[in-house]
Motif scaffolding. Sequence first.
Motif, PDB file in Angstrom:
ATOM      1  N   ASP A 150      -2.039   5.536  -4.097  1.00 51.63           N
ATOM      2  CA  ASP A 150      -1.975   6.835  -4.756  1.00 51.63           C
ATOM      3  C   ASP A 150      -0.514   7.071  -5.115  1.00 51.63           C
ATOM      4  OD1 ASP A 150      -1.869   9.471  -5.517  1.00 51.63           O
ATOM      5  OD2 ASP A 150      -2.875  10.275  -3.744  1.00 51.63           O
ATOM      6  N   PHE A 151      -0.189   6.929  -6.404  1.00 51.40           N
ATOM      7  CA  PHE A 151       1.198   6.996  -6.849  1.00 51.40           C
ATOM      8  C   PHE A 151       1.601   8.406  -7.281  1.00 51.40           C
ATOM      9  CE2 PHE A 151       0.113   2.582  -7.082  1.00 51.40           C
ATOM     10  CZ  PHE A 151       1.282   1.899  -6.787  1.00 51.40           C
ATOM     11  N   ASN A 152       0.688   9.362  -7.183  1.00 51.48           N
ATOM     12  CA  ASN A 152       0.985  10.725  -7.621  1.00 51.48           C
ATOM     13  C   ASN A 152       1.706  10.728  -8.971  1.00 51.48           C
ATOM     14  OD1 ASN A 152      -0.112  12.624  -5.706  1.00 51.48           O
ATOM     15  ND2 ASN A 152       1.310  11.771  -4.205  1.00 51.48           N
ATOM     16  N   SER A 153       1.177   9.938  -9.882  1.00 45.53           N
ATOM     17  CA  SER A 153       1.808   9.749 -11.203  1.00 45.53           C
ATOM     18  C   SER A 153       1.294  10.798 -12.183  1.00 45.53           C
ATOM     19  CB  SER A 153       1.529   8.335 -11.713  1.00 45.53           C
ATOM     20  OG  SER A 153       0.142   8.018 -11.597  1.00 45.53           O
TER      21      SER A 153
ATOM     22  N   PHE B  35      -4.766  14.272 -12.805  1.00 43.37           N
ATOM     23  CA  PHE B  35      -4.101  15.563 -12.712  1.00 43.37           C
ATOM     24  C   PHE B  35      -4.479  16.389 -13.948  1.00 43.37           C
ATOM     25  CE2 PHE B  35      -0.075  18.171 -12.712  1.00 43.37           C
ATOM     26  CZ  PHE B  35      -0.319  18.794 -11.499  1.00 43.37           C
ATOM     27  N   VAL B  36      -4.065  17.652 -13.990  1.00 44.67           N
ATOM     28  CA  VAL B  36      -4.392  18.506 -15.133  1.00 44.67           C
ATOM     29  C   VAL B  36      -3.773  17.976 -16.426  1.00 44.67           C
ATOM     30  CG1 VAL B  36      -4.727  20.591 -13.765  1.00 44.67           C
ATOM     31  CG2 VAL B  36      -2.433  20.013 -14.592  1.00 44.67           C
ATOM     32  N   THR B  37      -2.758  17.114 -16.311  1.00 42.30           N
ATOM     33  CA  THR B  37      -2.153  16.483 -17.482  1.00 42.30           C
ATOM     34  C   THR B  37      -3.030  15.389 -18.068  1.00 42.30           C
ATOM     35  OG1 THR B  37      -0.995  14.941 -16.018  1.00 42.30           O
ATOM     36  CG2 THR B  37       0.195  16.937 -16.662  1.00 42.30           C
ATOM     37  N   GLY B  38      -4.082  15.004 -17.331  1.00 42.53           N
ATOM     38  CA  GLY B  38      -4.949  13.916 -17.774  1.00 42.53           C
ATOM     39  C   GLY B  38      -4.518  12.546 -17.277  1.00 42.53           C
ATOM     40  N   LEU B  39      -3.405  12.489 -16.568  1.00 41.23           N
ATOM     41  CA  LEU B  39      -2.886  11.201 -16.086  1.00 41.23           C
ATOM     42  C   LEU B  39      -3.529  10.838 -14.749  1.00 41.23           C
ATOM     43  CD1 LEU B  39       0.887  11.743 -16.918  1.00 41.23           C
ATOM     44  CD2 LEU B  39      -0.700  10.209 -18.099  1.00 41.23           C
ATOM     45  N   PRO B  40      -3.904   9.559 -14.568  1.00 43.38           N
ATOM     46  CA  PRO B  40      -4.481   9.129 -13.293  1.00 43.38           C
ATOM     47  C   PRO B  40      -3.432   9.053 -12.201  1.00 43.38           C
ATOM     48  CG  PRO B  40      -4.189   7.238 -14.740  1.00 43.38           C
ATOM     49  CD  PRO B  40      -3.827   8.451 -15.549  1.00 43.38           C
ATOM     50  N   LEU B  41      -3.843   9.320 -10.955  1.00 43.71           N
ATOM     51  CA  LEU B  41      -2.924   9.291  -9.816  1.00 43.71           C
ATOM     52  C   LEU B  41      -2.936   7.946  -9.100  1.00 43.71           C
ATOM     53  CD1 LEU B  41      -3.722  12.810  -8.284  1.00 43.71           C
ATOM     54  CD2 LEU B  41      -1.993  12.216  -9.989  1.00 43.71           C
ATOM     55  N   ASP B  42      -4.063   7.232  -9.168  1.00 42.07           N
ATOM     56  CA  ASP B  42      -4.260   5.993  -8.409  1.00 42.07           C
ATOM     57  C   ASP B  42      -4.168   4.778  -9.329  1.00 42.07           C
ATOM     58  OD1 ASP B  42      -4.942   7.595  -6.104  1.00 42.07           O
ATOM     59  OD2 ASP B  42      -6.914   7.887  -7.012  1.00 42.07           O
ATOM     60  N   HIS B  43      -3.569   3.708  -8.804  1.00 43.02           N
ATOM     61  CA  HIS B  43      -3.394   2.496  -9.619  1.00 43.02           C
ATOM     62  C   HIS B  43      -3.512   1.247  -8.747  1.00 43.02           C
ATOM     63  CE1 HIS B  43      -1.652   4.910 -12.970  1.00 43.02           C
ATOM     64  NE2 HIS B  43      -1.091   5.599 -11.986  1.00 43.02           N
ATOM     65  N   ILE B  44      -3.886   0.138  -9.401  1.00 37.44           N
ATOM     66  CA  ILE B  44      -3.802  -1.199  -8.803  1.00 37.44           C
ATOM     67  C   ILE B  44      -3.019  -2.077  -9.768  1.00 37.44           C
ATOM     68  CG2 ILE B  44      -5.033  -3.254  -8.010  1.00 37.44           C
ATOM     69  CD1 ILE B  44      -7.424  -1.538  -7.343  1.00 37.44           C
TER      70      ILE B  44
ATOM     71  N   ASN C  29       0.870  -1.178   0.000  1.00 32.89           N
ATOM     72  CA  ASN C  29       0.000   0.000   0.000  1.00 32.89           C
ATOM     73  C   ASN C  29       0.904   1.224   0.000  1.00 32.89           C
ATOM     74  OD1 ASN C  29      -1.873   2.016   0.473  1.00 32.89           O
ATOM     75  ND2 ASN C  29      -2.649   1.159   2.391  1.00 32.89           N
ATOM     76  N   LEU C  30       0.797   2.049  -1.041  1.00 33.89           N
ATOM     77  CA  LEU C  30       1.783   3.121  -1.215  1.00 33.89           C
ATOM     78  C   LEU C  30       1.123   4.468  -1.479  1.00 33.89           C
ATOM     79  CD1 LEU C  30       4.919   3.335  -1.342  1.00 33.89           C
ATOM     80  CD2 LEU C  30       4.715   3.240  -3.824  1.00 33.89           C
ATOM     81  N   HIS C  31       1.624   5.491  -0.799  1.00 39.39           N
ATOM     82  CA  HIS C  31       1.298   6.885  -1.110  1.00 39.39           C
ATOM     83  C   HIS C  31       2.614   7.539  -1.508  1.00 39.39           C
ATOM     84  CE1 HIS C  31      -0.775  10.895   0.204  1.00 39.39           C
ATOM     85  NE2 HIS C  31      -0.725  10.747  -1.106  1.00 39.39           N
ATOM     86  N   SER C  32       2.760   7.830  -2.773  1.00 36.72           N
ATOM     87  CA  SER C  32       4.054   8.272  -3.298  1.00 36.72           C
ATOM     88  C   SER C  32       4.323   9.748  -3.010  1.00 36.72           C
ATOM     89  CB  SER C  32       4.116   8.045  -4.807  1.00 36.72           C
ATOM     90  OG  SER C  32       4.120   6.676  -5.114  1.00 36.72           O
ATOM     91  N   VAL C  33       5.613  10.068  -2.932  1.00 35.05           N
ATOM     92  CA  VAL C  33       6.019  11.456  -2.746  1.00 35.05           C
ATOM     93  C   VAL C  33       5.479  12.294  -3.904  1.00 35.05           C
ATOM     94  CG1 VAL C  33       8.064  10.965  -1.368  1.00 35.05           C
ATOM     95  CG2 VAL C  33       8.246  11.024  -3.859  1.00 35.05           C
ATOM     96  N   ASN C  34       5.212  13.551  -3.616  1.00 35.40           N
ATOM     97  CA  ASN C  34       4.506  14.383  -4.586  1.00 35.40           C
ATOM     98  C   ASN C  34       5.336  15.567  -5.059  1.00 35.40           C
ATOM     99  OD1 ASN C  34       2.418  15.278  -6.188  1.00 35.40           O
ATOM    100  ND2 ASN C  34       1.153  16.030  -4.518  1.00 35.40           N
ATOM    101  N   PHE C  35       5.785  16.418  -4.119  1.00 40.61           N
ATOM    102  CA  PHE C  35       6.424  17.679  -4.484  1.00 40.61           C
ATOM    103  C   PHE C  35       7.933  17.487  -4.603  1.00 40.61           C
ATOM    104  CE2 PHE C  35       2.589  18.681  -2.024  1.00 40.61           C
ATOM    105  CZ  PHE C  35       1.875  19.352  -3.011  1.00 40.61           C
ATOM    106  N   THR C  36       8.390  17.201  -5.808  1.00 44.61           N
ATOM    107  CA  THR C  36       9.816  16.996  -6.059  1.00 44.61           C
ATOM    108  C   THR C  36      10.212  17.685  -7.360  1.00 44.61           C
ATOM    109  OG1 THR C  36       9.516  14.946  -7.330  1.00 44.61           O
ATOM    110  CG2 THR C  36       9.756  14.735  -4.942  1.00 44.61           C
ATOM    111  N   ILE C  37      11.492  18.035  -7.445  1.00 46.79           N
ATOM    112  CA  ILE C  37      12.076  18.462  -8.715  1.00 46.79           C
ATOM    113  C   ILE C  37      12.771  17.231  -9.289  1.00 46.79           C
ATOM    114  CG2 ILE C  37      13.758  19.966  -9.838  1.00 46.79           C
ATOM    115  CD1 ILE C  37      13.294  21.992  -7.616  1.00 46.79           C
TER     116      ILE C  37
END
Length: 279
Positions: free
Chosen positions: A208-211, A242-251, A172-180
């Motif tokens: 939530d992979f913040n992908s 996200f605004v890019t159209g990419l989903p954040l959550d995955h299985i 079960n993963l919640h990925s880091v979000n705010f990175t450069i």
Amino acid sequence: MKLKWILVGVLAAVFMAVGGFQAVFTVSDTPEITTVRGTQVDTELKCYHNPTPQALDDEGRLNVLVWNVYKQNRENLLSELTERSQDRQLVLLQEASLDDQFLDWLQRSEWGSNQVSAFKAFDVSSGVLNLSRAMPKVACANLQVEPWLQLPKSGLYAEYALSNGQTLIALNLHSVNFTIGTLEYKQQLESFKQVLESHTGPLLIAGDFNSWSESRMAVLKQALKDYQIQEVKFTPDNRKRFVTGLPLDHIFYRGMTLKAMSTPKSDASDHNPMLQSSY
């Protein structure tokens, strides 16, 4: 003289911000895992161990719910979670806050739970949390610090006994979000690599992979490619994007036959839940 007082004002503002942050948030140096089973609440460093695990599945069937619950900020979350989870054997939550209301809900339910404390806000722990009908053999906490906010995101590695004698590993993963860039994102995904590569049985990696970017999606796919794992494809697909159209959550899954999947719309969180049924 004027410049001096400007600098004093800036430093005072910085110290106030840091002091306010420290007053609100508490981060442990060592990952903690809190286990709730009935009225018993135990907090341990790093891992939970269960010497007498029972089979998680229901005669070979495994129903899973995955949901970022937005720290239970919406009033109808617990009522909808009760409804959505009633035919599930395993529930993987992100942004779960172990506040008094949620703890009361847990203790009155038939669920056992393990939560990773990513951080505490006003002494209430927040992080990923597993609900399960049968407690895992092992559950271990993992943290990855957000480089900007300095607050960790959490992961929970758990091993569940199955009725056929195999062991299911659920991540079960919640990925880091705010990175450069993607360095910290990749580090978090690869922190489980050794234990996942050595496992030959069923595997479930979800959360939530913040992908939200193509580069993050590329890192995610690269990190999972060695596990012979498949992604659940939802139709219709109501996952948060996200605004890019990419989903954040995955299985992602392996060693199971997918029978049903859905992403029902919900106003109980800022994410819609994901449901999967398999044999």
